[in-house]
Enzyme design. Structure first.
Site, PDB file in Angstrom:
ATOM      1  N   HIS A 217       0.838  -1.217   0.000  1.00  0.00           N
ATOM      2  CA  HIS A 217       0.000   0.000   0.000  1.00  0.00           C
ATOM      3  C   HIS A 217       0.871   1.266   0.000  1.00  0.00           C
ATOM      4  CE1 HIS A 217      -3.332  -2.693   1.309  1.00  0.00           C
ATOM      5  NE2 HIS A 217      -2.354  -3.276   1.981  1.00  0.00           N
TER       6      HIS A 217
ATOM      7  N   SER B  92      14.336  21.693 -16.999  1.00  0.00           N
ATOM      8  CA  SER B  92      13.079  22.396 -17.229  1.00  0.00           C
ATOM      9  C   SER B  92      13.393  23.686 -17.967  1.00  0.00           C
ATOM     10  CB  SER B  92      12.414  22.697 -15.888  1.00  0.00           C
ATOM     11  OG  SER B  92      11.592  23.848 -15.992  1.00  0.00           O
TER      12      SER B  92
ATOM     13  N   GLU C  56       9.492   8.389 -16.653  1.00  0.00           N
ATOM     14  CA  GLU C  56       8.075   8.714 -16.815  1.00  0.00           C
ATOM     15  C   GLU C  56       7.532   8.150 -18.122  1.00  0.00           C
ATOM     16  OE1 GLU C  56       7.064  12.967 -15.280  1.00  0.00           O
ATOM     17  OE2 GLU C  56       9.156  12.956 -15.871  1.00  0.00           O
TER      18      GLU C  56
ATOM     19  N   LYS D   3      15.478  22.196 -11.887  1.00  0.00           N
ATOM     20  CA  LYS D   3      14.873  20.892 -12.121  1.00  0.00           C
ATOM     21  C   LYS D   3      15.783  19.886 -12.817  1.00  0.00           C
ATOM     22  CE  LYS D   3      11.348  19.697 -11.227  1.00  0.00           C
ATOM     23  NZ  LYS D   3      10.056  19.809 -11.919  1.00  0.00           N
TER      24      LYS D   3
END
Ligand code: ARG
Length: 474
Positions: free
Chosen positions: A172, A293, A306, A299
């Site tokens: 979980h 970024s 992803e 960043k």
């Protein structure tokens, strides 16, 4: 496109159709029909398979006397030239080349004349495309298995290196019990080993020759189907011509296998995304596998991970697309089936790229094992404490309840179980002893799970060492 004007202009072209099948046609197809029907733009990718199939067919036609040896040789030489043209990108596709099969035959005939016009004897594009696709599935599955092999070996290496580095195991997404990074990595390896096996199985199922099934009912020529099957490296010939030209199961098997693989890669991608956050900081992904970024100079984004996660969707879509295309189709071949190619090619390309991305990521990753070890706090040893009470004679359910109360106390005090005063522990769990608290040492509880498939470092090292032979056997 035959004719002029906008590619979607539906009016028939005034010029005569130059399609190889145009015998019974007076007018040319509408531009829209040409556009919807034409598959050469994507099925040219099958040129190798198409030429390989044609070679086998031509050789067999010579064996049964449909072609003379000289005609066969002319065809084989012509096919060599066609292959060269595709190979060095000089093949010129004409408007009338509806698909790869027509394109190869048209060019062959330009090159060698009449023997080219004989090549299609006893054959239809229906058994031809089914054959090409199976050859393609076979080599695509092999390519995927090769890349899986590389990735799984890399994971096994890392697992063995980190066999004793503690890491919380989550359920979980809450810390559950301590394990090791090596154990966790081997879970990834297991998923991918199943994929390796699945692609092997898919390739085995695909390895059946439909050639000689003709348009749908076979042929009146005494085609030697076993000969072409053998030459093309197929294990068997198909046993019903109606089924053979309308069966796309082998493609669906591979689309399913790519979906499973992509789903696994997405889970690995997600863990890398999570682990590389400042919140987790379990890993640092290197510059080669992260991006910046355009606005936020601070960043470093895990785009590769992803996209491993994100690309899965299209592979599921491709599987469902072809299942939907096939649903309810009557026997035998229907042009709907031409829709099998783009989803397949897309899914194959997607997982090949995903496998490369995953490998690249594991080549440029740093594991913060100190952070992982530090995360093995927060009462992840509660189950172990409970089991120590059980060993001392407390019934499991009682021990579970007592340990729960002890955890609540530790939470309240902002400390760990082993740092609570023994007397307070004993007030809740009378069987508790000082030895038990010592036995809660992190590395010891990890090592105590000494079962096949469990976290003990020597088990992890053994499992990692077996991976290479499992890949070889599979
Ligand atoms: N391009 C077609 C396909 O991919 C080849 C088979 C066409 N057969 C036919 N009878 N039109 O399915």
């Amino acid at each position: 496109m035959v004719g002029t004007g906008h590619p979607l202009n539906p009016s028939p072209s005034p010029t005569m159709s130059r399609h190889l099948w145009a015998g019974r046609f007076d007018a040319s197809p509408a531009a829209a029909l040409d556009a919807i029907n034409r598959s050469i733009d994507f099925d040219r990718r099958l040129w190798r398979e198409d030429i390989e199939g044609s070679r086998a067919h031509a050789s067999m036609l010579a064996t049964i006397g449909v072609l003379s040896d000289a005609e066969r040789d002319a065809i084989l030489r012509g096919l060599d030239t066609v292959a060269q043209e595709f190979g060095n990108d000089t093949f010129v596709v004409l408007d009338s080349d509806e698909d790869i099969h027509m394109a190869v035959e048209r060019r062959l005939t330009e090159l060698v004349g009449d023997p080219g016009r004989k090549l299609h004897t006893g054959r239809s594009r229906n058994d031809q495309v089914a054959t090409d696709m199976r050859l393609f599935l076979r080599s695509a599955s092999r390519a995927i298995r090769d890349r899986l092999d590389t990735l799984v070996r890399r994971i096994a290496e890392l697992a063995s290196t980190h066999a004793a580095d503690p890491l919380p195991a989550y359920t979980h997404l809450q810390r559950g019990m301590p394990t090791t990074l090596g154990h966790h990595l081997l879970a990834w390896a297991e998923m991918l080993l199943r994929d390796h096996d699945r692609f092997g199985e898919a390739a085995r199922r695909a390895n059946v020759s439909p050639l000689g099934s003709g348009a749908c009912v076979g042929s009146s020529f005494p085609l030697r189907r076993e000969d072409t099957a053998r030459e093309l490296g197929f294990d068997h010939i198909s046993l019903n011509s109606l089924d053979a030209v309308s069966d796309r199961d082998a493609i669906l098997d591979v689309l399913y296998a790519t979906s499973m693989l992509a789903m696994h890669l997405s889970r690995i991608g997600e863990e890398l995304v999570l682990w590389s956050t400042q919140e987790f900081a379990f890993v640092r992904l290197g510059d080669a596998v992260t991006t910046g970024s355009s606005m936020m100079p601070n960043k470093k984004n895990p785009d590769g991970a992803e996209l491993l996660r994100g690309k899965a969707g299209r592979t599921f879509g491709n599987l469902v697309a072809l299942l939907t295309t096939m649903k309810g189709l009557p026997l035998t071949y229907n042009k709907d089936m031409q829709e099998d190619k783009e989803p397949l090619f897309d899914s194959i390309d997607t997982v090949l790229l995903g496998l490369d991305m995953a490998s690249a990521m594991l080549d440029d990753i740093r594991f913060h094992t100190d952070r992982m070890r530090a995360a093995c706090s927060g009462w992840v040893n509660a189950t172990d404490f409970c089991e120590l009470l059980v060993r001392a004679g407390t019934p499991l359910r009682t021990a579970h309840h007592q340990t729960g109360r002890i955890v609540a106390l530790a939470v309240e005090r902002g400390t760990e179980i082993q740092h609570l005063p023994l007397a307070e522990l004993q007030a809740i769990a009378p069987e508790a002893t000082a030895d038990m608290l010592e036995a809660l040492e992190l590395d010891a509880i990890i090592a105590a799970r000494d079962l096949p498939g469990a976290s003990a470092p020597h088990r992890v090292r053994e499992a990692a060492a077996m991976i290479s032979s499992r890949l070889e056997k599979d």
